[in-house]
Design a protein around this motif. Structure first.
Motif, short mmCIF file in Angstrom:
data_model
loop_
_atom_site.label_atom_id
_atom_site.label_comp_id
_atom_site.label_asym_id
_atom_site.label_seq_id
_atom_site.Cartn_x
_atom_site.Cartn_y
_atom_site.Cartn_z
N GLU A 193 -5.44 12.03 -3.99
CA GLU A 193 -5.08 10.63 -3.74
C GLU A 193 -4.81 10.29 -2.28
O GLU A 193 -5.31 9.29 -1.77
CB GLU A 193 -3.87 10.24 -4.61
CG GLU A 193 -3.51 8.78 -4.52
CD GLU A 193 -2.39 8.38 -5.48
OE1 GLU A 193 -2.09 9.14 -6.43
OE2 GLU A 193 -1.81 7.32 -5.27
N ASN A 194 -4.01 11.12 -1.62
CA ASN A 194 -3.64 10.75 -0.25
C ASN A 194 -4.58 11.35 0.80
O ASN A 194 -4.39 11.14 1.99
CB ASN A 194 -2.19 11.17 0.04
CG ASN A 194 -1.21 10.19 -0.58
OD1 ASN A 194 -1.61 9.27 -1.30
ND2 ASN A 194 0.07 10.36 -0.31
N GLY A 210 0.79 -1.23 0.00
CA GLY A 210 0.00 0.00 0.00
C GLY A 210 0.82 1.28 0.00
O GLY A 210 1.96 1.32 0.47
N GLU A 211 0.18 2.32 -0.51
CA GLU A 211 0.78 3.66 -0.62
C GLU A 211 1.24 4.18 0.75
O GLU A 211 2.23 4.90 0.84
CB GLU A 211 -0.27 4.61 -1.24
CG GLU A 211 0.19 6.01 -1.54
CD GLU A 211 1.10 6.12 -2.76
OE1 GLU A 211 1.01 5.28 -3.67
OE2 GLU A 211 1.92 7.07 -2.78
N ALA A 212 0.52 3.79 1.82
CA ALA A 212 0.84 4.30 3.16
C ALA A 212 2.28 3.93 3.56
O ALA A 212 2.87 4.55 4.44
CB ALA A 212 -0.14 3.73 4.17
N TYR A 238 1.65 14.80 0.83
CA TYR A 238 2.34 15.24 -0.40
C TYR A 238 3.00 14.06 -1.10
O TYR A 238 3.92 13.43 -0.58
CB TYR A 238 3.38 16.32 -0.06
CG TYR A 238 2.74 17.50 0.60
CD1 TYR A 238 1.86 18.32 -0.11
CD2 TYR A 238 2.96 17.79 1.95
CE1 TYR A 238 1.22 19.38 0.51
CE2 TYR A 238 2.33 18.85 2.57
CZ TYR A 238 1.46 19.63 1.84
OH TYR A 238 0.83 20.68 2.44
N LYS A 239 2.50 13.79 -2.32
CA LYS A 239 2.96 12.62 -3.07
C LYS A 239 4.35 12.87 -3.66
O LYS A 239 4.62 13.95 -4.19
CB LYS A 239 2.00 12.39 -4.25
CG LYS A 239 0.67 11.82 -3.83
CD LYS A 239 0.58 10.32 -4.02
CE LYS A 239 1.13 9.81 -5.31
NZ LYS A 239 1.33 8.38 -5.30
N ASN A 240 5.19 11.87 -3.61
CA ASN A 240 6.49 11.88 -4.30
C ASN A 240 7.29 13.16 -4.03
O ASN A 240 7.90 13.73 -4.93
CB ASN A 240 6.30 11.72 -5.81
CG ASN A 240 5.49 10.48 -6.13
OD1 ASN A 240 5.54 9.48 -5.41
ND2 ASN A 240 4.74 10.54 -7.21
N MET A 241 7.27 13.61 -2.78
CA MET A 241 7.93 14.88 -2.44
C MET A 241 9.44 14.74 -2.42
O MET A 241 10.19 15.70 -2.59
CB MET A 241 7.48 15.32 -1.05
CG MET A 241 6.41 16.39 -1.08
SD MET A 241 7.09 17.96 -1.62
CE MET A 241 5.65 18.70 -2.33
N ILE A 242 9.91 13.51 -2.14
CA ILE A 242 11.35 13.26 -2.07
C ILE A 242 11.65 12.20 -3.12
O ILE A 242 10.91 11.22 -3.23
CB ILE A 242 11.73 12.69 -0.68
CG1 ILE A 242 11.38 13.70 0.41
CG2 ILE A 242 13.21 12.33 -0.64
CD1 ILE A 242 11.63 13.18 1.80
N GLY A 243 12.70 12.38 -3.88
CA GLY A 243 12.97 11.33 -4.85
C GLY A 243 14.24 11.56 -5.65
O GLY A 243 14.97 12.53 -5.44
#
Ligand SMILES: NC(=O)c1ccc[n+]([C@@H]2O[C@H](COP(=O)([O-])OP(=O)(O)OC[C@H]3O[C@@H](n4cnc5c(N)ncnc54)[C@H](O)[C@@H]3O)[C@@H](O)[C@H]2O)c1
Length: 336
Positions: A242-243, A60-62, A138-143
């Motif tokens: 989404e979140n 899961g996304e969590a 916040y989705k994909n904030m670090i990458g």
């Protein structure tokens, strides 16, 4: 199995189309490889993973968060992994994002590859080298942007995929068609999810066509300065939803695409908004949602595609032709 190699930036990525999980042995050494997967994938396909070092995460996304990264890195250290090891993400987009990110930061970068097990990961998440984690809502904030050494596609792994996840994958397929490929859009209109599920050849062709479509975009713009931004069609509002609500990635971007189509109608006289919503609905995807504007606008205001007081929205001129349009937060506040 068909193999194609692409030089993306300074990296070479080997794609294996229509392959089989059993071929993983040829791409990575068992003793110095760790497979990162989740409980659902392991339950369905774990028997095929005998003899491999495996880390199984909760699904899961969590779990696409820093705490998981720390835990996996702890386990890699315990397994004795060093710079010569390979990390393989075998799972959906959550797993490929985590694996790509962890392999990019562990020991300042080790080799990694993907065995995508969802339609979404096959056609989208495993391609292009952008991998990251979420921070709160916040989705994909670090990458990182770093390419995998290989992507091994085995569509038979999708046999265990739940219907909701098929729908989620079709959202990205429809996105590709809407922004770049009018012919694919027509094909999807005459096909159906059930058709692709039962027809292995049609499914493999669909996966390959979408893989190549995304790869061509990434080849022209690896670091998202221009063309690659078009892939964010539906994602601006989608990510903000989404979140915060119980939506899969595909459902959220489907709602985002329907909203962007209406915006395109108002701003660019796009005439096919209804055609797009009809196709999304044909593949079982939602096109509307009840949500609180007060919850969504602040997240939009932090979107990575934000530039000053505007958000770069991806709109459609026609099916197959997308453009980037800055829209002010004030205007969005009125439109949402
Ligand atoms: N890096 C990128 O360019 C990119 C692009 C698109 C999406 N993404 C990311 O991908 C994620 C969404 O991907 P997803 O929808 O694949 O999510 P996911 O990894 O959560 O998989 C969806 C669900 O399907 C299960 N599953 C996976 N494979 C299965 C199989 N073969 N059989 C049975 N169950 C299976 C998983 O356990 C999970 O419950 C999001 O985090 C999104 O941000 C990244």
């Amino acid at each position: 199995m068909e193999q194609k190699s692409f030089k993306i930036g300074s990296a070479t990525v080997d794609y294996y189309f229509d392959g089989s999980l059993s071929q993983l042995r040829e791409l990575a050494e068992k003793k110095t490889t760790v497979l990162l997967t989740d409980e659902h994938v392991f339950e369905a396909h774990g028997k095929k993973l005998k003899g491999w070092n495996t880390i199984v995460l909760k699904p899961g996304e969590a779990y696409k968060v820093q705490a998981t990264v720390d835990s996996v890195i702890g386990q890699l250290i315990e397994l004795g992994a060093d710079r010569g090891w390979t990390l393989v993400g075998m799972g959906g987009g959550v797993i490929t994002d985590l694996a790509g990110y962890i392999a990019s930061v562990f020991l300042r970068g080790i080799r990694f590859g993907f065995v995508p097990t969802t339609l979404l990961a096959l056609v989208d998440a495993s391609i292009g080298g952008k991998n990251g984690i979420d921070v709160g809502v916040y989705k994909n904030m670090i990458g990182t942007i770093r390419q995998p050494a290989f992507i091994l596609q085995d569509t038979s792994l999708l046999r265990s995929l739940p219907d909701a996840e098929w729908r989620s994958g079709f959202a990205e397929v429809i996105k590709h068609a809407a922004i770049k490929d009018a012919q694919l859009f027509r094909e999807l209109e005459s096909g159906s999810a059930a058709f692709y599920k039962r027809n292995k050849t049609a499914l493999s062709e669909l996966v390959q066509r979408n893989t190549l479509l995304k790869t061509r975009i990434v080849l022209s713009d690896e670091t998202e300065q221009g063309e690659r931004r078009l892939l964010n069609f539906g994602h601006t509002l989608g990510h903000a939803l989404e979140n915060q609500y119980e939506l899969t990635h595909g459902e959220a971007i489907s709602i985002g695409m329907a909203f962007a189509a209406k915006l395109s109608q108002e701003r660019l006289r796009f005439k096919e908004a209804e055609r797009l919503t009809a196709l999304l609905e044909k593949y079982g995807l939602p096109t509307e949602a009840v949500y609180k504007k007060e919850k969504v606008i602040p997240v939009l205001a932090r979107d990575k595609k934000k530039a000053g007081a505007s958000v770069n929205f991806i709109l459609l001129q026609r099916i197959g032709k997308a453009v980037i349009e800055p829209i002010s937060l004030r205007e969005l506040n009125e439109l949402i």
